[in-house]
Design an enzyme around this catalytic site. Structure first.
Site, mmCIF file in Angstrom:
data_model
loop_
_atom_site.group_PDB
_atom_site.id
_atom_site.type_symbol
_atom_site.label_atom_id
_atom_site.label_comp_id
_atom_site.label_asym_id
_atom_site.label_seq_id
_atom_site.Cartn_x
_atom_site.Cartn_y
_atom_site.Cartn_z
ATOM 1 N N GLU A 167 53.132 70.075 40.044
ATOM 2 C CA GLU A 167 51.966 70.941 39.832
ATOM 3 C C GLU A 167 52.381 72.386 39.531
ATOM 4 O O GLU A 167 51.583 73.313 39.682
ATOM 5 C CB GLU A 167 51.039 70.904 41.058
ATOM 6 C CG GLU A 167 50.563 69.528 41.474
ATOM 7 C CD GLU A 167 49.646 68.843 40.453
ATOM 8 O OE1 GLU A 167 49.417 69.404 39.366
ATOM 9 O OE2 GLU A 167 49.193 67.725 40.754
ATOM 10 N N HIS A 197 48.358 74.058 47.494
ATOM 11 C CA HIS A 197 47.570 72.872 47.162
ATOM 12 C C HIS A 197 47.780 71.815 48.235
ATOM 13 O O HIS A 197 48.893 71.649 48.735
ATOM 14 C CB HIS A 197 48.011 72.325 45.793
ATOM 15 C CG HIS A 197 47.533 70.936 45.506
ATOM 16 N ND1 HIS A 197 46.195 70.605 45.432
ATOM 17 C CD2 HIS A 197 48.209 69.778 45.288
ATOM 18 C CE1 HIS A 197 46.088 69.310 45.157
ATOM 19 N NE2 HIS A 197 47.288 68.781 45.080
ATOM 20 N N HIS A 236 45.641 68.070 50.329
ATOM 21 C CA HIS A 236 44.656 66.984 50.246
ATOM 22 C C HIS A 236 43.874 66.846 51.558
ATOM 23 O O HIS A 236 43.949 65.807 52.215
ATOM 24 C CB HIS A 236 45.373 65.650 49.953
ATOM 25 C CG HIS A 236 46.249 65.648 48.736
ATOM 26 N ND1 HIS A 236 47.247 64.723 48.532
ATOM 27 C CD2 HIS A 236 46.270 66.464 47.637
ATOM 28 C CE1 HIS A 236 47.850 64.952 47.366
ATOM 29 N NE2 HIS A 236 47.286 66.014 46.825
ATOM 30 N N GLU A 275 30.745 81.665 59.766
ATOM 31 C CA GLU A 275 31.703 82.611 59.197
ATOM 32 C C GLU A 275 32.242 82.217 57.822
ATOM 33 O O GLU A 275 33.043 82.953 57.243
ATOM 34 C CB GLU A 275 32.824 82.868 60.201
ATOM 35 C CG GLU A 275 32.225 83.509 61.439
ATOM 36 C CD GLU A 275 33.197 84.214 62.346
ATOM 37 O OE1 GLU A 275 34.392 84.228 62.049
ATOM 38 O OE2 GLU A 275 32.734 84.740 63.367
ATOM 39 N N HIS A 302 40.612 64.597 44.702
ATOM 40 C CA HIS A 302 42.058 64.846 44.803
ATOM 41 C C HIS A 302 42.400 65.804 45.954
ATOM 42 O O HIS A 302 43.166 65.445 46.838
ATOM 43 C CB HIS A 302 42.596 65.385 43.467
ATOM 44 C CG HIS A 302 44.071 65.590 43.450
ATOM 45 N ND1 HIS A 302 44.884 65.215 42.419
ATOM 46 C CD2 HIS A 302 44.910 66.151 44.364
ATOM 47 C CE1 HIS A 302 46.144 65.510 42.696
ATOM 48 N NE2 HIS A 302 46.172 66.087 43.872
#
Ligand code: 13P
Ligand code: ZN
Length: 270
Positions: A116, A139, A141, A169, A210
């Site tokens: 990525e 990144h 999951h 919040e 994803h």
């Protein structure tokens, strides 16, 4: 030259990857992190002229020319980062308009940066255009945010409003909301470009079915952003099938704006 394993950026990176794994956000090789480093901090630990090998990136990122990144490796497990950082992490410097990366440390098994990398580097470019202090792209999951993309509309305003309503919040932590991409093939320049475009208006970008991308000034802030959104998604997944008797109203959201000196994304509140 000091031992790179003692560098605050390395210690913090290892702690963060471990913490993310412990939160269940990074099964197997799931997830990736890139942290931009200053040349002067790298020089305390590494000779910037000692290039181990050069790895093509497959894209251009002119604004990142000469920039250094500590980044997770492709196919590497976050659970293993703390035990073998030099195999699972690498320090690279971009050159040739971002088309090549010089490896200065790490990936000792012949590995390379995350698949990525396009989404990370293009997102760094996009966020730096908005906030000169941005250093991190992350990144992962997280289960509840992922689950939510199966049962909730992917409309960004609606998705954001639902998350804001789940914990008081949330609107304070991400007043700009979350942006959402439909399902796209991961690891490509196309999803990288689409993510970067979304990063221009928010630090959180959901990848439907994803995971999520977060960006921020440091690892703590970025982790906290994802942690807050994921907590809200968890509440949503607990209550989505139940009648909603109470909620946080737009009027109350406006009170939060005043109290915390933040401004909700234009047009997202009544
Ligand atoms: P990498 O192992 O290449 O970092 O890929 C993991 C991932 O989450 C892909 O989206
Ligand atoms: Zn992923």
């Amino acid at each position: 030259m000091k031992d790179v394993m003692t560098a605050p950026f390395m210690v913090e990176m290892i702690r963060t990857a471990t913490n993310m794994y412990d939160h269940g956000w990074d099964e197997r090789n799931g997830g990736n992190i890139s942290l931009m480093l200053e040349e002067k901090e790298v020089k305390e630990y590494l000779d910037p002229g000692a290039v181990l090998r050069t790895i093509p990136t497959g894209f251009e990122a002119p604004a990142l020319e000469g920039k250094y990144f500590l980044v997770t490796g492709t196919g590497k497990y976050f659970k293993n980062v703390q035990y073998a950082p030099e195999v699972n992490l690498g320090i690279v410097r971009l050159r040739d308009n971002g088309q090549n990366a010089d490896l200065l440390w790490g990936f000792t098994d012949g590995g390379k940066f995350t698949s990525e990398f396009p989404a990370h580097m293009m997102s760094h470019e996009a966020r730096l255009g908005v906030d000169a202090e941005n250093r991190v792209v992350m990144h992962c999951h997280p289960a509840n945010l992922l689950a939510m993309t199966y049962v909730h509309t992917l409309d960004e305003k609606e998705f954001t409003r639902t998350l804001w309503q789940m914990c008081t919040e949330c609107i304070v932590v991400f007043p700009e909301g979350v942006n959402v991409l439909p399902w796209m093939l991961c690891g490509t320049n196309e999803i990288g470009e689409a993510t970067a475009e979304k990063m221009k208006t928010a630090r959180l970008v959901v990848w439907s079915q994803h995971g999520i991308y977060g960006a921020g000034k440091d690892l703590d802030e970025t982790f906290g952003l994802i942690e807050t959104a994921e907590k809200a998604a968890e509440i949503y997944m607990k209550i989505a099938h139940l009648p909603r008797v109470n909620t946080i109203t737009d009027e109350q959201m406006h009170q939060l704006e005043k109290r915390f000196g933040i401004k909700a994304r234009e047009g997202y509140l009544d």
